[in-house]
Design an enzyme around this catalytic site. Structure first.
Site, PDB file in Angstrom:
ATOM      1  N   SER A 108       0.849  -1.191   0.000  1.00 15.33           N
ATOM      2  CA  SER A 108       0.000   0.000   0.000  1.00 15.33           C
ATOM      3  C   SER A 108       0.882   1.238   0.000  1.00 15.33           C
ATOM      4  O   SER A 108       2.018   1.201   0.494  1.00 15.33           O
ATOM      5  CB  SER A 108      -0.845  -0.025   1.268  1.00 15.33           C
ATOM      6  OG  SER A 108      -1.278   1.276   1.591  1.00 15.33           O
ATOM      7  N   SER A 109       0.342   2.352  -0.522  1.00 14.54           N
ATOM      8  CA  SER A 109       1.129   3.580  -0.555  1.00 14.54           C
ATOM      9  C   SER A 109       1.347   4.159   0.842  1.00 14.54           C
ATOM     10  O   SER A 109       2.172   5.057   1.006  1.00 14.54           O
ATOM     11  CB  SER A 109       0.451   4.620  -1.448  1.00 14.54           C
ATOM     12  OG  SER A 109      -0.814   4.949  -0.952  1.00 14.54           O
ATOM     13  N   CYS A 110       0.649   3.644   1.861  1.00 13.74           N
ATOM     14  CA  CYS A 110       0.844   4.202   3.211  1.00 13.74           C
ATOM     15  C   CYS A 110       2.123   3.707   3.878  1.00 13.74           C
ATOM     16  O   CYS A 110       2.425   4.099   4.993  1.00 13.74           O
ATOM     17  CB  CYS A 110      -0.375   3.954   4.088  1.00 13.74           C
ATOM     18  SG  CYS A 110      -0.558   2.242   4.493  1.00 13.74           S
ATOM     19  N   TYR A 137      -0.813  -0.790  10.268  1.00  9.68           N
ATOM     20  CA  TYR A 137      -1.023  -1.423   8.957  1.00  9.68           C
ATOM     21  C   TYR A 137       0.232  -1.258   8.091  1.00  9.68           C
ATOM     22  O   TYR A 137       0.695  -2.202   7.450  1.00  9.68           O
ATOM     23  CB  TYR A 137      -2.235  -0.763   8.294  1.00  9.68           C
ATOM     24  CG  TYR A 137      -2.530  -1.234   6.893  1.00  9.68           C
ATOM     25  CD1 TYR A 137      -3.110  -2.480   6.678  1.00  9.68           C
ATOM     26  CD2 TYR A 137      -2.240  -0.435   5.792  1.00  9.68           C
ATOM     27  CE1 TYR A 137      -3.387  -2.913   5.383  1.00  9.68           C
ATOM     28  CE2 TYR A 137      -2.519  -0.862   4.504  1.00  9.68           C
ATOM     29  CZ  TYR A 137      -3.091  -2.103   4.305  1.00  9.68           C
ATOM     30  OH  TYR A 137      -3.365  -2.529   3.029  1.00  9.68           O
ATOM     31  N   HIS A 180     -13.076   3.200   2.868  1.00 10.99           N
ATOM     32  CA  HIS A 180     -12.253   4.325   2.434  1.00 10.99           C
ATOM     33  C   HIS A 180     -13.146   5.461   1.957  1.00 10.99           C
ATOM     34  O   HIS A 180     -14.349   5.299   1.782  1.00 10.99           O
ATOM     35  CB  HIS A 180     -11.322   3.882   1.295  1.00 10.99           C
ATOM     36  CG  HIS A 180     -10.206   3.013   1.760  1.00 10.99           C
ATOM     37  ND1 HIS A 180     -10.266   1.642   1.715  1.00 10.99           N
ATOM     38  CD2 HIS A 180      -9.000   3.320   2.302  1.00 10.99           C
ATOM     39  CE1 HIS A 180      -9.145   1.145   2.203  1.00 10.99           C
ATOM     40  NE2 HIS A 180      -8.352   2.129   2.563  1.00 10.99           N
TER      41      HIS A 180
HETATM   42  P1  GDP Z   1      -6.439   7.325   4.068  1.00 12.11           P
HETATM   43  O1  GDP Z   1      -6.124   7.583   2.624  1.00 12.11           O
HETATM   44  O2  GDP Z   1      -5.630   6.236   4.672  1.00 12.11           O
HETATM   45  O3  GDP Z   1      -6.370   8.602   4.882  1.00 12.11           O
HETATM   46  O4  GDP Z   1      -7.930   6.750   4.171  1.00 12.11           O
HETATM   47  P2  GDP Z   1      -9.419   7.221   3.750  1.00 12.11           P
HETATM   48  O5  GDP Z   1      -9.691   6.854   2.346  1.00 12.11           O
HETATM   49  O6  GDP Z   1     -10.326   6.599   4.776  1.00 12.11           O
HETATM   50  O7  GDP Z   1      -9.478   8.808   3.952  1.00 12.11           O
HETATM   51  C1  GDP Z   1      -8.926   9.730   3.065  1.00 12.11           C
HETATM   52  C2  GDP Z   1      -9.329  11.140   3.438  1.00 12.11           C
HETATM   53  O8  GDP Z   1     -10.726  11.328   3.163  1.00 12.11           O
HETATM   54  C3  GDP Z   1      -9.139  11.505   4.921  1.00 12.11           C
HETATM   55  O9  GDP Z   1      -8.675  12.836   4.965  1.00 12.11           O
HETATM   56  C4  GDP Z   1     -10.567  11.415   5.454  1.00 12.11           C
HETATM   57  O10 GDP Z   1     -10.785  12.192   6.614  1.00 12.11           O
HETATM   58  C5  GDP Z   1     -11.355  11.947   4.269  1.00 12.11           C
HETATM   59  N1  GDP Z   1     -12.794  11.620   4.285  1.00 12.11           N
HETATM   60  C6  GDP Z   1     -13.809  12.502   4.035  1.00 12.11           C
HETATM   61  N2  GDP Z   1     -15.005  11.923   4.178  1.00 12.11           N
HETATM   62  C7  GDP Z   1     -14.770  10.625   4.493  1.00 12.11           C
HETATM   63  C8  GDP Z   1     -15.632   9.520   4.752  1.00 12.11           C
HETATM   64  O11 GDP Z   1     -16.853   9.611   4.739  1.00 12.11           O
HETATM   65  N3  GDP Z   1     -15.025   8.325   5.013  1.00 12.11           N
HETATM   66  C9  GDP Z   1     -13.651   8.180   5.017  1.00 12.11           C
HETATM   67  N4  GDP Z   1     -13.124   6.971   5.254  1.00 12.11           N
HETATM   68  N5  GDP Z   1     -12.825   9.234   4.811  1.00 12.11           N
HETATM   69  C10 GDP Z   1     -13.370  10.436   4.547  1.00 12.11           C
END
Ligand code: GDP
Length: 310
Positions: A108-110, A137, A180
């Site tokens: 994963s890119s993280c 993770y 996500h």
């Molecule tokens: P990340 O890429 O590991 O940070 O995982 P996410 O895909 O869960 O979140 C990406 C970004 O989208 C973060 O800044 C979240 O706070 C934002 N975000 C905005 N709305 C949502 C939502 O409804 N669900 C999730 N999971 N993230 C959200």
């Protein structure tokens, strides 16, 4: 690679695994091995080793993992590190014991440091501290890369890894607590439209930037690397373009046909400010993502409607 090769896809019911099955079938592979979780528990070392020793696949795609969005990563921290480490250790070590020569591990890119230069090159691995919301993770996924590399160095195997950016597409999870951002916004926008709301709640500030890759493009890249005969190292897989979360919400709303106002929920974390992958290593050997974001979101929305709509 011979179309009769025995290719095992660990995690074939997930979003990535099912895309790999589709891609391999489309390419004419006739010996695709799969096991459901009820048939084979990958957390069980003895069962996993026995399966690999008996089936001796020619190639393994490791798409089995416990994954989730920012909230799941941040709260189920012990599950995310323990289960991913166990599955990786059981499969990678078991593959070597069974004499499996070739394997593709999905990371994963993280895995990259939180504040590394953008776009992120593969060489930036282990050059700085990780993003805290998904550190457990990320540590497990870094361990997977190192298991492959170390096995190659010590035992002469040909195990390589791919690091996809944020994925979306068919068979995604739409559970709002664990998904996500992209699937979450599809579901929220759809439900807001159905209820006749005039607002859409978006977590955080809307300012973080993310890169999104259609999962069928990832599967295409993995099969490309397998067929190319890659034997070592790891490759970023992305589109090379990113958007802000606000821009993403606007595109999703337009695809879904919801015309309300975006309201930001500052009680939720932003996570890492940006994680755009440098995809030149893969581009140089001849692969590029194909699906434009808006088109991919329209396809994902169609899949959401087929499975959850109504
Ligand atoms: P990340 O890429 O590991 O940070 O995982 P996410 O895909 O869960 O979140 C990406 C970004 O989208 C973060 O800044 C979240 O706070 C934002 N975000 C905005 N709305 C949502 C939502 O409804 N669900 C999730 N999971 N993230 C959200």
């Amino acid at each position: 690679m011979d179309r009769a090769a025995r290719v095992y896809i660990a995690g074939h019911n997930g979003m990535v695994g099912s895309a790999l099955v589709r891609r391999l079938q489309q390419a004419g592979y006739t010996n695709i091995l799969t096991r459901t979780r009820a048939e084979l528990e990958l957390l069980d070392q003895a069962a996993t080793h026995a399966f690999l020793a008996q089936e001796k696949p020619d190639f393994i795609f490791m798409a089995a993992a416990i994954v989730g969005g920012i909230h799941a990563n941040n709260t189920l921290r012990a599950d995310f590190i323990y289960q991913n480490l166990m599955v990786e250790a059981n499969l990678i070590h078991g593959a070597w014991l069974a004499g499996v020569q070739r394997l593709c591990f999905l990371g994963s890119s993280c895995i990259y440091p939180r504040d590394c230069p953008q776009p992120i090159k593969e060489d930036y691995l282990l050059t700085g501290p990780l993003e805290p919301t998904n550190e457990p993770y990320a540590i497990a996924k870094i361990a997977g890369i190192k298991l492959c590399e170390s096995c190659n160095r010590q035992h002469g195997t040909k195990y390589f890894s791919v690091m996809p950016t944020n994925l979306y597409g068919a068979n995604d999870s739409y559970d709002l607590a664990s998904s996500h951002v992209l699937p979450a916004l599809i579901r929220k926008a759809h439900e807001a439209k159905q209820r006749g709301d005039n607002e859409l709640a978006v977590w955080g500030s809307g300012k973080p930037m993310r890169e999104f890759l259609f999962v069928d493009d990832l599967a295409d890249a993995c099969v490309f690397l397998m067929e190319k005969g890659i034997t070592d190292g790891f490759y970023n897989v992305g589109t090379g373009k990113d958007v802000t979360i606000r821009e993403l919400a606007e595109i999703v709303m337009s695809v879904v046909g919801f015309a309300g106002r975006i309201v930001f929920d500052a009680t939720k974390p932003d996570g890492t400010p940006r994680k755009l992958l440098d995809v030149s290593r893969l581009r140089e050997i001849g692969w590029q993502a194909r699906t434009p974001l808006r088109e991919g979101i329209a396809l994902a929305y169609r899949d959401f409607m087929a499975r959850h709509g109504g």
